[in-house]
Write a protein that holds these residues in place. Structure first.
Motif, PDB file in Angstrom:
ATOM      1  N   VAL A  50      11.466   3.591  14.521  1.00 47.82           N
ATOM      2  CA  VAL A  50      12.484   2.529  14.520  1.00 47.82           C
ATOM      3  C   VAL A  50      12.403   1.718  13.236  1.00 47.82           C
ATOM      4  O   VAL A  50      13.427   1.376  12.617  1.00 47.82           O
ATOM      5  N   LEU A  51      11.185   1.417  12.794  1.00 46.64           N
ATOM      6  CA  LEU A  51      10.997   0.677  11.549  1.00 46.64           C
ATOM      7  C   LEU A  51      11.527   1.471  10.352  1.00 46.64           C
ATOM      8  O   LEU A  51      12.122   0.898   9.429  1.00 46.64           O
ATOM      9  N   MET A 111       1.347  -7.102  17.827  1.00 43.58           N
ATOM     10  CA  MET A 111       1.570  -8.226  16.924  1.00 43.58           C
ATOM     11  C   MET A 111       2.093  -7.755  15.571  1.00 43.58           C
ATOM     12  O   MET A 111       3.060  -8.306  15.035  1.00 43.58           O
ATOM     13  N   PHE A 112       1.464  -6.715  15.024  1.00 48.17           N
ATOM     14  CA  PHE A 112       1.920  -6.162  13.752  1.00 48.17           C
ATOM     15  C   PHE A 112       3.313  -5.557  13.895  1.00 48.17           C
ATOM     16  O   PHE A 112       4.158  -5.698  13.006  1.00 48.17           O
ATOM     17  N   LEU A 117       9.129  -5.598  12.815  1.00 44.92           N
ATOM     18  CA  LEU A 117      10.473  -5.567  13.386  1.00 44.92           C
ATOM     19  C   LEU A 117      11.246  -6.833  13.042  1.00 44.92           C
ATOM     20  O   LEU A 117      12.427  -6.771  12.673  1.00 44.92           O
ATOM     21  N   TRP A 118      10.611  -7.969  13.172  1.00 47.17           N
ATOM     22  CA  TRP A 118      11.287  -9.233  12.885  1.00 47.17           C
ATOM     23  C   TRP A 118      11.664  -9.327  11.407  1.00 47.17           C
ATOM     24  O   TRP A 118      12.764  -9.757  11.054  1.00 47.17           O
ATOM     25  N   THR A 119      10.749  -8.906  10.526  1.00 48.41           N
ATOM     26  CA  THR A 119      11.017  -8.979   9.092  1.00 48.41           C
ATOM     27  C   THR A 119      12.176  -8.074   8.692  1.00 48.41           C
ATOM     28  O   THR A 119      13.103  -8.493   7.990  1.00 48.41           O
ATOM     29  N   LEU A 137       8.943  -5.224  -0.184  1.00 48.46           N
ATOM     30  CA  LEU A 137       8.177  -4.171   0.499  1.00 48.46           C
ATOM     31  C   LEU A 137       6.731  -4.146   0.015  1.00 48.46           C
ATOM     32  O   LEU A 137       5.806  -3.946   0.812  1.00 48.46           O
ATOM     33  N   ILE A 138       6.534  -4.338  -1.280  1.00 44.66           N
ATOM     34  CA  ILE A 138       5.164  -4.364  -1.807  1.00 44.66           C
ATOM     35  C   ILE A 138       4.378  -5.512  -1.187  1.00 44.66           C
ATOM     36  O   ILE A 138       3.215  -5.355  -0.776  1.00 44.66           O
ATOM     37  N   VAL A 139       5.010  -6.687  -1.094  1.00 52.39           N
ATOM     38  CA  VAL A 139       4.335  -7.845  -0.490  1.00 52.39           C
ATOM     39  C   VAL A 139       4.050  -7.589   0.991  1.00 52.39           C
ATOM     40  O   VAL A 139       2.951  -7.889   1.488  1.00 52.39           O
ATOM     41  N   MET A 140       5.013  -7.020   1.713  1.00 48.12           N
ATOM     42  CA  MET A 140       4.849  -6.795   3.145  1.00 48.12           C
ATOM     43  C   MET A 140       3.735  -5.792   3.431  1.00 48.12           C
ATOM     44  O   MET A 140       2.849  -6.034   4.261  1.00 48.12           O
ATOM     45  N   PHE A 141       3.752  -4.658   2.722  1.00 46.62           N
ATOM     46  CA  PHE A 141       2.728  -3.646   2.959  1.00 46.62           C
ATOM     47  C   PHE A 141       1.360  -4.123   2.469  1.00 46.62           C
ATOM     48  O   PHE A 141       0.331  -3.798   3.083  1.00 46.62           O
ATOM     49  N   SER A 142       1.322  -4.876   1.378  1.00 46.45           N
ATOM     50  CA  SER A 142       0.042  -5.395   0.888  1.00 46.45           C
ATOM     51  C   SER A 142      -0.575  -6.363   1.886  1.00 46.45           C
ATOM     52  O   SER A 142      -1.787  -6.324   2.147  1.00 46.45           O
TER      53      SER A 142
END
Length: 232
Positions: A50-51, A111-112, A117-119, A137-142
Motif C-alpha cells: 500500500v505504501l 507505529m512505523f 501511511l500518514w506522511t 524521501l531521503i529524510v523520511m527513510f533516514s
C-alpha cells in the motif's frame, strides 16, 4: 561520439537502473540471524505494498515519472515492455525499501506503518516537484533507519548497557516485540536504501527514446560527407 552517448544512455536506462531496483527488492527483505548468522528473507507485508502504491502516485504527481511518455502507443512494443518492467521493479523496490526500515512485528510495526501511511497520504494533497520529493524521501527513510537500526536495536540488544535497561524499565508491560538480528542487518538495510536513492536519481521523468534508423542514417551520411570534405 553521439552514437556512444546514445548507447551509454540506453545501457543506463534499460540495464543499470532495473538491475539496481531489483537488487533493492532483494536486499530490502534480507535479515541476518543474531545467533546462527544465517540469512533470513522476510516477504514484504501488505502495508508496504500500500505504501509503494501511495509513493508511486507521488512520483507521478511530482513529475518524477511521466506515464504518458513511459508507456506510449507510438513507441515499439519491446520499449513499452522494458519500461513496464522497470516500473514494476520500482514498485517492488519501493515496497522493500519500506520493509527494510519497518519493524517486523509488534507495536513498533504498527507505529512505523502509521507514520509512513500518514506522511504519504498527507503528501498526496501537497504541491511537490521531483527534487523536493526526493529530499523528503531521503529524510523520511533516514529517520526510520536511525530509529529502527540504531535506536530500537540498541535499546533491545541482548548485551545492552544502562540505556537499554532504563528503556526496559520504562516500557515494562508494553508489548514490544523486537526480533534479535545481527548488526549486519543494519548494513544490509543501509546499502539497500543507498541503492534505492541511486535508482531514483537515475530514473528520468521522460525516458530517452532510441534513435530511429532514419536519424542514424542521417548521422552516418553527415559523418561521411565531413570525412570527404577533409580528404578533398
Amino acid at each position: 561520439m553521439k552514437d556512444y552517448t546514445e548507447r551509454n544512455r540506453a545501457l543506463l536506462h534499460f540495464i543499470v537502473t532495473p538491475t539496481i531496483l531489483l537488487t533493492v527488492a532483494l536486499l530490502g527483505g534480507l535479515r541476518v540471524d543474531a545467533q546462527t548468522r544465517q540469512f533470513i528473507f522476510i516477504a514484504p507485508p501488505l502495508v508496504t505494498l500500500v505504501l509503494a502504491i501511495l509513493l508511486g502516485s507521488l512520483f507521478v504527481r511530482a513529475g518524477a515519472i511521466d506515464l504518458r511518455q513511459w508507456l506510449a502507443l507510438e513507441q515499439p512494443m519491446m520499449t513499452n515492455l522494458a519500461h513496464l518492467l522497470t516500473l514494476l521493479a520500482l514498485f517492488f523496490a519501493s515496497a522493500q525499501a519500506f520493509n527494510s526500515v519497518l519493524p517486523e512485528s509488534g507495536l513498533l510495526h504498527w507505529m512505523f506503518s502509521f507514520f509512513f501511511l500518514w506522511t504519504l497520504w498527507t503528501n498526496q494533497f501537497t504541491a511537490f516537484d521531483a527534487r523536493r520529493l526526493l529530499r523528503s524521501l531521503i529524510v523520511m527513510f533516514s529517520t526510520a533507519f536511525v530509529l529502527k537500526h540504531l535506536l530500537v536495536s540498541g535499546l533491545y540488544a541482548p548485551a545492552g548497557g544502562w540505556f537499554s535497561k532504563l528503556a526496559a524499565v520504562l516500557l515494562q508491560g508494553v508489548a514490544i516485540d523486537v526480533p534479535a538480528f545481527a548488526p549486519a542487518t543494519g548494513y544490509v538495510s543501509f546499502f539497500a536504501l543507498v541503492l534505492y536513492v541511486a535508482g531514483l536519481l537515475l530514473i528520468a521523468p521522460i525516458p530517452a527514446r532510441p534513435a530511429s534508423s532514419d536519424n542514424k542514417l542521417a548521422v552516418r551520411e553527415d559523418a561521411l560527407s565531413e570525412s570527404g570534405d577533409l580528404v578533398e
